[in-house]
Write a protein that holds these residues in place. Structure first.
Motif, PDB file in Angstrom:
ATOM      1  N   GLY A   1       0.831  -1.197   0.000  1.00 58.94           N
ATOM      2  CA  GLY A   1       0.000   0.000   0.000  1.00 58.94           C
ATOM      3  C   GLY A   1       0.863   1.243   0.000  1.00 58.94           C
ATOM      4  O   GLY A   1       2.082   1.158  -0.177  1.00 58.94           O
ATOM      5  N   VAL A   2       0.212   2.389   0.185  1.00 53.33           N
ATOM      6  CA  VAL A   2       0.938   3.658   0.174  1.00 53.33           C
ATOM      7  C   VAL A   2       0.856   4.294   1.561  1.00 53.33           C
ATOM      8  O   VAL A   2      -0.226   4.391   2.137  1.00 53.33           O
ATOM      9  CB  VAL A   2       0.354   4.639  -0.867  1.00 53.33           C
ATOM     10  CG1 VAL A   2       1.130   5.950  -0.863  1.00 53.33           C
ATOM     11  CG2 VAL A   2       0.373   4.018  -2.259  1.00 53.33           C
ATOM     12  N   GLU A   3       2.017   4.668   2.089  1.00 52.53           N
ATOM     13  CA  GLU A   3       2.060   5.333   3.382  1.00 52.53           C
ATOM     14  C   GLU A   3       3.064   6.480   3.304  1.00 52.53           C
ATOM     15  O   GLU A   3       4.202   6.274   2.854  1.00 52.53           O
ATOM     16  CB  GLU A   3       2.493   4.337   4.463  1.00 52.53           C
ATOM     17  CG  GLU A   3       2.143   4.795   5.868  1.00 52.53           C
ATOM     18  CD  GLU A   3       2.417   3.701   6.897  1.00 52.53           C
ATOM     19  OE1 GLU A   3       2.846   4.041   7.990  1.00 52.53           O
ATOM     20  OE2 GLU A   3       2.213   2.522   6.569  1.00 52.53           O
ATOM     21  N   ASN A   4       2.674   7.663   3.717  1.00 57.46           N
ATOM     22  CA  ASN A   4       3.541   8.845   3.648  1.00 57.46           C
ATOM     23  C   ASN A   4       4.152   9.008   2.258  1.00 57.46           C
ATOM     24  O   ASN A   4       5.343   9.268   2.110  1.00 57.46           O
ATOM     25  CB  ASN A   4       4.660   8.774   4.687  1.00 57.46           C
ATOM     26  CG  ASN A   4       4.110   8.739   6.101  1.00 57.46           C
ATOM     27  OD1 ASN A   4       3.080   9.359   6.387  1.00 57.46           O
ATOM     28  ND2 ASN A   4       4.771   8.001   6.973  1.00 57.46           N
TER      29      ASN A   4
ATOM     30  N   ALA B   1       5.114   4.124  -1.755  1.00 57.70           N
ATOM     31  CA  ALA B   1       4.362   2.929  -2.134  1.00 57.70           C
ATOM     32  C   ALA B   1       5.242   1.707  -1.913  1.00 57.70           C
ATOM     33  O   ALA B   1       6.392   1.678  -2.344  1.00 57.70           O
ATOM     34  CB  ALA B   1       3.946   3.019  -3.601  1.00 57.70           C
ATOM     35  N   THR B   2       4.697   0.725  -1.222  1.00 54.66           N
ATOM     36  CA  THR B   2       5.446  -0.502  -0.982  1.00 54.66           C
ATOM     37  C   THR B   2       4.644  -1.698  -1.470  1.00 54.66           C
ATOM     38  O   THR B   2       3.449  -1.809  -1.194  1.00 54.66           O
ATOM     39  CB  THR B   2       5.726  -0.680   0.532  1.00 54.66           C
ATOM     40  OG1 THR B   2       6.439   0.472   1.005  1.00 54.66           O
ATOM     41  CG2 THR B   2       6.574  -1.927   0.785  1.00 54.66           C
TER      42      THR B   2
ATOM     43  N   GLN C   1      -2.529   7.057  -6.404  1.00 53.89           N
ATOM     44  CA  GLN C   1      -2.277   7.764  -5.134  1.00 53.89           C
ATOM     45  C   GLN C   1      -1.022   8.638  -5.193  1.00 53.89           C
ATOM     46  O   GLN C   1      -0.591   9.184  -4.181  1.00 53.89           O
ATOM     47  CB  GLN C   1      -2.169   6.732  -3.995  1.00 53.89           C
ATOM     48  CG  GLN C   1      -3.450   5.916  -3.831  1.00 53.89           C
ATOM     49  CD  GLN C   1      -3.321   4.884  -2.730  1.00 53.89           C
ATOM     50  OE1 GLN C   1      -3.143   5.225  -1.567  1.00 53.89           O
ATOM     51  NE2 GLN C   1      -3.401   3.624  -3.097  1.00 53.89           N
TER      52      GLN C   1
ATOM     53  N   PRO D   1       2.391   8.298  -5.436  1.00 55.46           N
ATOM     54  CA  PRO D   1       3.522   8.154  -4.510  1.00 55.46           C
ATOM     55  C   PRO D   1       4.774   8.848  -5.067  1.00 55.46           C
ATOM     56  O   PRO D   1       4.862   9.101  -6.270  1.00 55.46           O
ATOM     57  CB  PRO D   1       3.737   6.642  -4.454  1.00 55.46           C
ATOM     58  CG  PRO D   1       3.249   6.150  -5.778  1.00 55.46           C
ATOM     59  CD  PRO D   1       2.096   7.037  -6.149  1.00 55.46           C
TER      60      PRO D   1
END
Lengths: 141, 106
Positions: free
Chosen positions: B8-11, B14-15, B40, B42
């Motif tokens: 998912g994407v955080e800060n 994207a991982t 999103q 990233p």
């Protein structure tokens, strides 16, 4: 030499790779050379399924046999009934192409390049109505 | 073994964790995940591939797609690839365009 038959479907790639890997291990090929052989067969089989069969609305099989020859080579033979196609006719990328940044890359030819690079010898011949792709690796370096 | 993808994407990072085998059969799944992430926007893509045991050229084509879809300013990190996959990335010149690293960047 008995062949193992797979349906000409992308779902057959995984069991096809497993077969090649198993035989490569049994023949004593190193992990890295076994992987490269498996990758080579996978890439050519992918081309046969997508471009030989599916693009032409055809269904059929991939027949695979693996043997160790008297010349101490491990030889994988991949046969199909799709339209005539010589993988060597596809032009792979040259050194200049390989240095181009990904965002400007043309997608073609990478698979065939990896296939040719992964074996010591690759041959193609049209035998009657069949394509025969032969991959050979030397067992003693 | 087929391909399993999670992430998912955080800060804005994207991982994606890829496990299993990335071939012509499973590459469309990877491409779909990239498309979902791209929406999103990233700034970085991190691919955790320690448990990826096989990658065909179909996987390389998704990396090209990712670079084009996310934009050239988005760095792509390939984290802890197995030696055979490093070999493929180097042979095809992809190591000039993605970062091959042991650990995800901080």
């Amino acid at each position: 030499m008995s062949a193992t038959r797979f349906p000409a479907d992308l779902a057959a790639l995984a069991p096809l790779r497993d077969l090649v890997k198993q035989r490569a291990d049994a023949a004593g090929l190193s992990t890295s050379r076994g992987y490269r052989l498996m990758l080579a067969v996978d890439e050519v089989a992918t081309n046969i399924v997508l471009h030989g069969y599916q693009e032409n609305g055809l269904e059929g099989h991939l027949d695979v046999s693996v043997e160790v020859t008297e010349d101490n080579e491990l030889v994988v033979c991949l046969e199909d009934d799709a339209v005539a196609f010589d993988p060597r006719s596809l032009e792979g990328p040259d050194a200049e192409d390989l240095s181009i940044p990904l965002e400007e890359r043309d997608e073609g030819g990478l698979g065939i390049m990896l296939a040719m690079d992964g074996v010591d010898r690759f041959d193609y011949e049209r035998v009657g109505e069949r394509n025969r792709n032969t991959f050979a690796v030397r067992l003693k370096e | 073994m087929t391909l399993e993808i999670s992430g998912g994407v955080e800060n804005a990072v994207a991982t994606l964790v890829l496990k299993g085998e990335l071939d012509a059969s499973s590459a469309p799944l990877f491409k779909t995940e990239i498309e979902a992430l791209a929406a999103q926007h990233p700034t970085r893509l991190v691919l955790e591939v320690a448990d990826l045991t096989f990658m065909a050229s179909a996987g390389l084509r998704v990396l090209i797609f990712a670079k084009q879809k996310l934009g050239t300013g988005v760095d792509i990190y390939v984290v802890a690839p197995q030696p055979a996959i490093v070999d493929t990335l180097e042979k095809t010149g992809f190591h000039h365009s993605v970062y091959i690293v042991d650990q995800a960047p901080a």
